[in-house]
Structures are given as C-alpha cells and as structure tokens.
Design a protein around this motif. Structure first.
Motif, PDB file in Angstrom:
ATOM      1  N   GLY A 122       0.815  -1.217   0.000  1.00 30.78           N
ATOM      2  CA  GLY A 122       0.000   0.000   0.000  1.00 30.78           C
ATOM      3  C   GLY A 122       0.843   1.259   0.000  1.00 30.78           C
ATOM      4  N   THR A 123       1.672   1.427  -1.021  1.00 32.01           N
ATOM      5  CA  THR A 123       2.537   2.601  -1.128  1.00 32.01           C
ATOM      6  C   THR A 123       2.073   3.463  -2.296  1.00 32.01           C
ATOM      7  OG1 THR A 123       4.102   1.468  -2.579  1.00 32.01           O
ATOM      8  CG2 THR A 123       4.518   1.311  -0.198  1.00 32.01           C
ATOM      9  N   PRO A 124       2.455   4.724  -2.305  1.00 30.87           N
ATOM     10  CA  PRO A 124       2.014   5.621  -3.384  1.00 30.87           C
ATOM     11  C   PRO A 124       2.470   5.220  -4.781  1.00 30.87           C
ATOM     12  CG  PRO A 124       2.913   6.888  -1.554  1.00 30.87           C
ATOM     13  CD  PRO A 124       3.189   5.441  -1.264  1.00 30.87           C
ATOM     14  N   THR A 125       3.568   4.459  -4.900  1.00 27.87           N
ATOM     15  CA  THR A 125       4.114   4.148  -6.222  1.00 27.87           C
ATOM     16  C   THR A 125       3.915   2.703  -6.653  1.00 27.87           C
ATOM     17  OG1 THR A 125       6.270   3.563  -5.311  1.00 27.87           O
ATOM     18  CG2 THR A 125       5.933   5.884  -5.938  1.00 27.87           C
ATOM     19  N   ASP A 126       3.526   1.820  -5.753  1.00 26.26           N
ATOM     20  CA  ASP A 126       3.434   0.381  -6.014  1.00 26.26           C
ATOM     21  C   ASP A 126       4.781  -0.194  -6.436  1.00 26.26           C
ATOM     22  OD1 ASP A 126       2.084  -2.056  -5.931  1.00 26.26           O
ATOM     23  OD2 ASP A 126       1.502  -1.956  -8.031  1.00 26.26           O
ATOM     24  N   LEU A 127       5.866   0.450  -5.977  1.00 32.74           N
ATOM     25  CA  LEU A 127       7.226  -0.024  -6.225  1.00 32.74           C
ATOM     26  C   LEU A 127       7.872  -0.390  -4.902  1.00 32.74           C
ATOM     27  CD1 LEU A 127       8.451   2.704  -8.730  1.00 32.74           C
ATOM     28  CD2 LEU A 127       7.687   0.393  -9.281  1.00 32.74           C
ATOM     29  N   ARG A 128       8.782  -1.375  -4.944  1.00 32.92           N
ATOM     30  CA  ARG A 128       9.580  -1.725  -3.769  1.00 32.92           C
ATOM     31  C   ARG A 128      11.039  -1.733  -4.183  1.00 32.92           C
ATOM     32  NH1 ARG A 128      11.656  -6.707  -1.781  1.00 32.92           N
ATOM     33  NH2 ARG A 128      10.402  -7.805  -3.343  1.00 32.92           N
ATOM     34  N   TYR A 129      11.754  -0.686  -3.759  1.00 35.02           N
ATOM     35  CA  TYR A 129      13.189  -0.627  -3.952  1.00 35.02           C
ATOM     36  C   TYR A 129      13.802  -1.449  -2.822  1.00 35.02           C
ATOM     37  CZ  TYR A 129      12.651   3.003  -7.445  1.00 35.02           C
ATOM     38  OH  TYR A 129      12.318   3.691  -8.583  1.00 35.02           O
ATOM     39  N   CYS A 130      14.249  -2.639  -3.150  1.00 30.37           N
ATOM     40  CA  CYS A 130      14.801  -3.600  -2.202  1.00 30.37           C
ATOM     41  C   CYS A 130      16.314  -3.384  -2.191  1.00 30.37           C
ATOM     42  CB  CYS A 130      14.417  -5.008  -2.663  1.00 30.37           C
ATOM     43  SG  CYS A 130      14.926  -6.308  -1.549  1.00 30.37           S
ATOM     44  N   ILE A 131      16.822  -2.734  -1.141  1.00 26.78           N
ATOM     45  CA  ILE A 131      18.184  -2.224  -1.133  1.00 26.78           C
ATOM     46  C   ILE A 131      19.013  -2.900  -0.039  1.00 26.78           C
ATOM     47  CG2 ILE A 131      19.587  -0.126  -0.931  1.00 26.78           C
ATOM     48  CD1 ILE A 131      17.670  -0.163  -3.386  1.00 26.78           C
ATOM     49  N   ASN A 132      20.220  -3.281  -0.371  1.00 21.04           N
ATOM     50  CA  ASN A 132      21.129  -3.871   0.604  1.00 21.04           C
ATOM     51  C   ASN A 132      21.525  -2.825   1.648  1.00 21.04           C
ATOM     52  OD1 ASN A 132      21.918  -6.640  -0.544  1.00 21.04           O
ATOM     53  ND2 ASN A 132      22.169  -5.290  -2.308  1.00 21.04           N
ATOM     54  N   SER A 133      21.401  -3.156   2.931  1.00 20.04           N
ATOM     55  CA  SER A 133      21.831  -2.231   3.993  1.00 20.04           C
ATOM     56  C   SER A 133      23.284  -1.832   3.819  1.00 20.04           C
ATOM     57  CB  SER A 133      21.670  -2.874   5.374  1.00 20.04           C
ATOM     58  OG  SER A 133      20.335  -2.959   5.766  1.00 20.04           O
ATOM     59  N   ILE A 134      24.113  -2.794   3.433  1.00 16.42           N
ATOM     60  CA  ILE A 134      25.544  -2.556   3.311  1.00 16.42           C
ATOM     61  C   ILE A 134      25.884  -1.552   2.202  1.00 16.42           C
ATOM     62  CG2 ILE A 134      26.127  -4.420   1.706  1.00 16.42           C
ATOM     63  CD1 ILE A 134      28.497  -5.033   3.658  1.00 16.42           C
ATOM     64  N   SER A 135      24.912  -1.266   1.332  1.00 13.72           N
ATOM     65  CA  SER A 135      25.100  -0.297   0.248  1.00 13.72           C
ATOM     66  C   SER A 135      24.880   1.145   0.710  1.00 13.72           C
ATOM     67  CB  SER A 135      24.134  -0.588  -0.902  1.00 13.72           C
ATOM     68  OG  SER A 135      24.406  -1.824  -1.484  1.00 13.72           O
ATOM     69  N   MET A 136      24.401   1.314   1.946  1.00 17.05           N
ATOM     70  CA  MET A 136      23.995   2.650   2.396  1.00 17.05           C
ATOM     71  C   MET A 136      24.570   2.982   3.768  1.00 17.05           C
ATOM     72  SD  MET A 136      19.911   2.450   1.530  1.00 17.05           S
ATOM     73  CE  MET A 136      19.638   1.083   2.658  1.00 17.05           C
ATOM     74  N   THR A 137      24.553   4.263   4.069  1.00 16.98           N
ATOM     75  CA  THR A 137      24.756   4.746   5.425  1.00 16.98           C
ATOM     76  C   THR A 137      23.580   5.669   5.739  1.00 16.98           C
ATOM     77  OG1 THR A 137      26.099   6.616   4.655  1.00 16.98           O
ATOM     78  CG2 THR A 137      27.287   4.638   5.369  1.00 16.98           C
ATOM     79  N   LEU A 138      23.134   5.655   6.974  1.00 19.63           N
ATOM     80  CA  LEU A 138      22.007   6.488   7.398  1.00 19.63           C
ATOM     81  C   LEU A 138      22.528   7.706   8.126  1.00 19.63           C
ATOM     82  CD1 LEU A 138      19.016   7.121   7.960  1.00 19.63           C
ATOM     83  CD2 LEU A 138      19.158   5.553   9.911  1.00 19.63           C
ATOM     84  N   GLN A 139      22.116   8.868   7.644  1.00 16.45           N
ATOM     85  CA  GLN A 139      22.440  10.130   8.307  1.00 16.45           C
ATOM     86  C   GLN A 139      21.184  10.553   9.051  1.00 16.45           C
ATOM     87  OE1 GLN A 139      23.780  13.206   5.643  1.00 16.45           O
ATOM     88  NE2 GLN A 139      23.467  14.791   7.176  1.00 16.45           N
ATOM     89  N   PRO A 140      21.127  10.339  10.372  1.00 14.87           N
ATOM     90  CA  PRO A 140      19.922  10.685  11.129  1.00 14.87           C
ATOM     91  C   PRO A 140      19.635  12.184  11.075  1.00 14.87           C
ATOM     92  CG  PRO A 140      21.359   9.279  12.427  1.00 14.87           C
ATOM     93  CD  PRO A 140      22.144   9.722  11.219  1.00 14.87           C
ATOM     94  N   ALA A 141      18.345  12.527  11.082  1.00 15.80           N
ATOM     95  CA  ALA A 141      17.943  13.939  11.137  1.00 15.80           C
ATOM     96  C   ALA A 141      18.341  14.492  12.503  1.00 15.80           C
ATOM     97  CB  ALA A 141      16.444  14.077  10.920  1.00 15.80           C
ATOM     98  N   GLU A 142      18.607  15.788  12.538  1.00 16.84           N
ATOM     99  CA  GLU A 142      19.016  16.396  13.816  1.00 16.84           C
ATOM    100  C   GLU A 142      17.838  16.834  14.623  1.00 16.84           C
ATOM    101  OE1 GLU A 142      22.131  19.238  13.331  1.00 16.84           O
ATOM    102  OE2 GLU A 142      23.076  18.024  11.810  1.00 16.84           O
TER     103      GLU A 142
END
Length: 149
Positions: free
Chosen positions: A129-149
């Motif tokens: 139930g998402t606005p795009t009907d797409l699922r970008y299935c992404i490896n965690s190891i491919s990203m770093t999370l920059q938390p909001a301040e």
C-alpha cells in the motif's frame, strides 16, 4: 516488468549518464571493506534479515556507502518484511535502473547514479500500500544512514 524512469514516466534511453564519482578498482578495494566491495562493486547481495537498516525506523537520509550521494529518505521507507530495507521512491535522479538477467530471471537492478555502485533491485506490482506500487529492495551494506538532527 519493464524499466522504470521516474523523471518523465517513459522508458530510459539506451545510454546512461556518466558516473560523476570515478575511482579505479584498486581505489574502490582500498576504500571499501571486502563485504561492501562484493555488494557495491560486484553486484552481490547480503543475506536477508541481517542488514543494519532492515527494520530501522530512524528519521533521516540514506546515502550511498561508496560515494555519499543521497539516495532515499526515511519518509519513503516501509516495512515489507522481505529481509532488506524497502523504499517506495528514491531521491530525484539518485538512482539508475537497468535490466538484470543474471540468475536466469529478469529483474531491474538499482545503481547509484553518481558512482554506479550496485544497491539492489526494484520490483513493481507486489500489492504494497505505497504511493508508487514499487519496492526498492536495497542492501543495507550499500547505504549509510544520516539521522535527522
């Protein structure tokens, strides 16, 4: 399933924009851990349910681990329970989607537009139930999370 192209809604052209972050294979190997290199530069996949961002609900921006480019925002992350972080939309022009016929099936690979590193795959029509009907299935190891301040 066809290729998706967010900017215009039409299929992408045969040519991709050139990478803006270019490094030699040796430089990538020096910069990335062996596991990061295997996923990002050799199109590997981390095991399901082991990635650090699979169930994360932290508000922030997900950047490419290889080059730091902004890829996804936490507002587009959703619980798909598939074993990898899932997003319904990338940042504008942040990713390139290309046909992947490895493993004897047709999928759409997602790579960082800035450095051409492998991120994961995108799937459509799965009924989330998402606005795009797409699922970008992404490896965690491919990203770093920059938390909001």
């Amino acid at each position: 399933m066809g290729l998706f192209h967010r900017e215009s809604g039409s299929a992408p052209s045969e040519t991709e924009p050139a990478a803006t972050v270019v490094r030699s294979d040796e430089e990538w190997r020096e910069q990335l851990s062996p596991a990061e290199y295997q996923v990002l530069r050799q199109a590997g996949t981390e095991r399901p349910f082991v990635g650090e961002y699979t169930d994360t609900t932290t508000v922030g921006v997900y950047n490419c681990r290889a080059c730091g480019a902004e890829l996804f925002r936490s507002e587009t992350k959703f619980p798909s329970h598939c074993g990898w972080p899932s997003f319904y939309a990338p940042e504008d022009a942040a990713v390139i989607e290309r046909v992947d016929t490895s493993l004897g099936m047709r999928r759409v690979e997602v790579v960082c537009a800035a450095c051409k590193s492998h991120l994961g795959h995108v799937f459509e029509g799965e009924g989330y139930g998402t606005p795009t009907d797409l699922r970008y299935c992404i490896n965690s190891i491919s990203m770093t999370l920059q938390p909001a301040e």
